[in-house]
Design an enzyme around this catalytic site. Structure first.
Site, PDB file in Angstrom:
ATOM      1  N   ASP A 101       0.859  -1.174   0.000  1.00 24.33           N
ATOM      2  CA  ASP A 101       0.000   0.000   0.000  1.00 24.33           C
ATOM      3  C   ASP A 101       0.903   1.234   0.000  1.00 24.33           C
ATOM      4  O   ASP A 101       1.812   1.339   0.824  1.00 24.33           O
ATOM      5  CB  ASP A 101      -0.863   0.001   1.269  1.00 24.33           C
ATOM      6  CG  ASP A 101      -2.275   0.485   1.021  1.00 24.33           C
ATOM      7  OD1 ASP A 101      -2.411   1.483   0.286  1.00 24.33           O
ATOM      8  OD2 ASP A 101      -3.226  -0.113   1.556  1.00 24.33           O
ATOM      9  N   ASP A 203      -3.147   4.566  -2.498  1.00 26.07           N
ATOM     10  CA  ASP A 203      -4.264   5.067  -1.704  1.00 26.07           C
ATOM     11  C   ASP A 203      -4.840   6.353  -2.308  1.00 26.07           C
ATOM     12  O   ASP A 203      -4.091   7.230  -2.757  1.00 26.07           O
ATOM     13  CB  ASP A 203      -3.766   5.328  -0.277  1.00 26.07           C
ATOM     14  CG  ASP A 203      -4.865   5.680   0.687  1.00 26.07           C
ATOM     15  OD1 ASP A 203      -5.797   4.876   0.854  1.00 26.07           O
ATOM     16  OD2 ASP A 203      -4.783   6.774   1.290  1.00 26.07           O
ATOM     17  N   GLU A 266      -6.667   3.187  -5.939  1.00 28.19           N
ATOM     18  CA  GLU A 266      -7.935   3.243  -5.210  1.00 28.19           C
ATOM     19  C   GLU A 266      -8.753   4.408  -5.743  1.00 28.19           C
ATOM     20  O   GLU A 266      -8.322   5.565  -5.663  1.00 28.19           O
ATOM     21  CB  GLU A 266      -7.702   3.416  -3.709  1.00 28.19           C
ATOM     22  CG  GLU A 266      -9.016   3.409  -2.941  1.00 28.19           C
ATOM     23  CD  GLU A 266      -8.907   3.946  -1.520  1.00 28.19           C
ATOM     24  OE1 GLU A 266      -9.758   3.598  -0.708  1.00 28.19           O
ATOM     25  OE2 GLU A 266      -7.969   4.730  -1.249  1.00 28.19           O
ATOM     26  N   HIS A 327     -10.853  -2.975   3.789  1.00 30.42           N
ATOM     27  CA  HIS A 327     -10.767  -2.488   5.164  1.00 30.42           C
ATOM     28  C   HIS A 327     -11.628  -1.264   5.436  1.00 30.42           C
ATOM     29  O   HIS A 327     -11.715  -0.818   6.586  1.00 30.42           O
ATOM     30  CB  HIS A 327      -9.307  -2.165   5.489  1.00 30.42           C
ATOM     31  CG  HIS A 327      -8.736  -1.074   4.621  1.00 30.42           C
ATOM     32  ND1 HIS A 327      -8.471  -1.255   3.289  1.00 30.42           N
ATOM     33  CD2 HIS A 327      -8.403   0.209   4.896  1.00 30.42           C
ATOM     34  CE1 HIS A 327      -7.992  -0.140   2.773  1.00 30.42           C
ATOM     35  NE2 HIS A 327      -7.944   0.766   3.729  1.00 30.42           N
ATOM     36  N   ASP A 328     -12.267  -0.710   4.407  1.00 30.28           N
ATOM     37  CA  ASP A 328     -13.097   0.482   4.568  1.00 30.28           C
ATOM     38  C   ASP A 328     -14.592   0.210   4.448  1.00 30.28           C
ATOM     39  O   ASP A 328     -15.395   1.122   4.629  1.00 30.28           O
ATOM     40  CB  ASP A 328     -12.722   1.538   3.517  1.00 30.28           C
ATOM     41  CG  ASP A 328     -11.374   2.181   3.777  1.00 30.28           C
ATOM     42  OD1 ASP A 328     -10.980   2.281   4.955  1.00 30.28           O
ATOM     43  OD2 ASP A 328     -10.706   2.578   2.798  1.00 30.28           O
TER      44      ASP A 328
END
Length: 535
Positions: A101, A203, A266, A327-328
């Site tokens: 990431d 990200d 993302e 994870h969100d």
């Protein structure tokens, strides 16, 4: 596409690991890099091709690692650079790729760059971040809001200006219009590429460039009070600017110097904007992350329409990808229920394109309640009801203390059914969702039609549309047919084109090898992968 033309990130599957929650080896209740290394045999057994690891960089952990204080160091909470080097060596020995990431939109407020930037208006690094004079009346420069609640501007008393943060005040945004920032970030990419990483998930990549004039965002007339505050305005000036494609092309050029590396972006945008991030001439992200399945109503007709729209919108040569959890977002089983989580697994792993799995989904983890006194997520503390803790709870490995995750106190609670919802309890159970995931992954490896083949929709009777979705995957002389029942009643499905078909895999155990001719009985919440007999 022929097998020889496919690169690893097109034919493979990606498995996301949230390192805080995967495996703890030192008893502090938080997962670490050695813990990931200790579970590589499991991942190889499961059958994934690459692991994507959420941030483990040095950080004060205001947003659990998405506030980076040093882009070229491992936070002691997770281990050391030596631990990372050992992890990547062991992963590659098992033919597992490693994706990191990368968090380039913002740093930590404790990063040395920001310390210099805020020191004075004349500091050489002042323009490394986004500073603006106060607006009329001394307030924020414009109406931009933080994605985590409240204004996106914080006033610095020492210099009298505001700095911009799309997320927490502890996460000041970097100024990607500054060539020095780009060069420094490219060096950070090279640092990890030299250590052997196989790519990056970038990200909030669509946030990297902001409107040069810092115009106000227009008000959203459809805003509802139960929505997150960020939705009060349309984010047309604070992100998704055309110049961002040049930034992404620069990152991609860095990766290309190291061979077949993958750049994943993302991007939470509608399809028509999402696909522009492939860039002109495919110079953008290799895989602009496609989250549409997370946001689409869980009905067969809605999902079928989405898949057709996405396939039609892809640029020539653009490779698709699909994501159902991360994870969100609330976990798949929490959104669609335990029975339909099996349909979701088959959908994700049979659609055309690169699928990304999220740790724990393969054992059917659902919503894990987190008591207020144990809440960790800063967004949830700022805006109650929007916390992401339930999708970040620890992986459950065995029926034992803390499900084998830690010898200490886990940083977030486990599910109430951890004694049966764990890897050890499920891995030899032919009826478990873990077994289903493993068989689906094996099927992808064994059938090029699933991993790199083409896609076409099936024409089913109109009265089936709300509950049944059917499509084919094909390459050369191999054709597989997928039928998915999004409903809880049985259907007799006509087999278009005739012939005899055999069930390669069903979400309902015990049907593999069954044959059907003319029509197929599809049970409630059942999905099947079919192969034509003699073809």
């Amino acid at each position: 596409m022929s097998g020889s033309a496919a690169v690893w990130w097109q034919s493979g599957t990606v498995y996301q690991i949230y390192p805080r929650s995967f495996q703890d080896t030192d008893g502090d209740g938080v997962g670490d890099l050695r813990g990931i290394a200790a579970r590589l045999d499991y991942l190889a057994w499961l059958g994934v091709d690459a692991i994507w690891i959420s941030p483990f960089y040095r950080s004060p952990m205001a947003d659990f690692g998405y506030d980076v204080a040093d882009y070229c160091a491992v936070d002691p909470l997770f281990g050391s650079l030596e631990d990372f080097d050992a992890l990547i060596s062991e992963a590659h020995r098992r033919r597992l790729r490693v994706i990191l990431d990368f968090v380039p939109n913002h740093s930590s407020i404790e990063h040395p760059w920001f310390a210099e930037s805020r020191a004075s208006r004349t500091n050489p690094k002042r323009d490394w971040y986004i500073w603006r004079d106060p607006g009329p009346g001394g307030g924020p420069p414009n109406n931009w809001l933080s994605n985590f609640g409240g204004p996106a501007w914080t006033r610095d008393p020492a210099t009298g200006q505001y700095y911009y943060h799309a997320f927490l005040p502890e996460q000041p945004d970097l100024n990607w219009r500054n060539p020095e920032v780009r060069a420094a970030m490219h060096d950070a990419l090279r640092f990890w590429l030299e250590r052997g990483v196989d790519g990056f998930r970038v990200d909030v990549i669509w946030h990297l460039i902001k409107d040069e004039g810092f115009r106000d965002n227009p008000r959203n007339s459809d805003f509802q009070s139960d929505q997150a505050g960020i939705n009060r305005f349309h984010q047309v000036h604070s992100c998704d600017q055309p110049e961002v494609l040049d930034v992404i092309a620069g990152m991609r050029a860095v990766l290309r110097a190291y061979g077949e590396r993958v750049l994943i972006g993302e991007i939470y945008l509608p399809i028509e904007r999402l696909v522009t991030y492939y860039g002109p001439g495919l110079t953008g992200a290799d895989l602009p992350f496609n989250f549409q399945l997370i946001q689409t109503p869980w009905r067969a007709d809605a999902v079928a329409a989405l898949v057709a729209e996405y396939e039609a919108a892809l640029p020539e040569g653009g490779w698709p990808n699909w994501v159902l959890g991360n994870h969100d977002q609330p976990r798949i089983a929490a959104r669609v229920g335990e029975a339909q989580a099996r349909i979701a697994a088959m959908l994700l792993l049979t659609l055309r394109g690169t699928p990304t799995l999220y740790y724990g989904d393969e054992i059917g983890l659902g919503h894990v309640p987190v008591p207020p006194e144990r809440a960790q997520d800063p967004w949830g503390r700022n805006e109650p009801g929007h916390g992401r803790d339930p999708e970040r709870t620890p992986m459950q490995w065995e029926d034992g203390p803390n499900a084998g995750f830690t010898a200490g106190t886990p940083w977030l609670p486990l599910s109430a059914d951890a004694e049966r919802r764990n890897v050890d309890a499920m891995r030899d159970d032919s009826r478990s969702i873990l077994t289903l995931y493993r068989r689906l992954l094996s099927l992808r490896r064994d059938h090029a039609a699933l991993s790199i083949g083409h896609w076409r929709s099936l024409s089913l009777p109109a009265d089936f549309a709300a509950e049944l979705f059917g499509f084919e995957r094909f390459i050369g002389d191999e054709t597989l047919r997928i039928l998915l029942n999004f409903g809880n009643r049985e259907w007799g499905v006509p087999l278009e084109g005739g012939g005899t078909w055999t069930i390669l895999l069903s979400t309902c155990p015990g049907r593999a090898g069954d044959r059907a001719e003319g029509s197929l009985r599809l049970g409630p919440d059942e999905g099947v992968v079919l192969q034509a007999v003699g073809r």
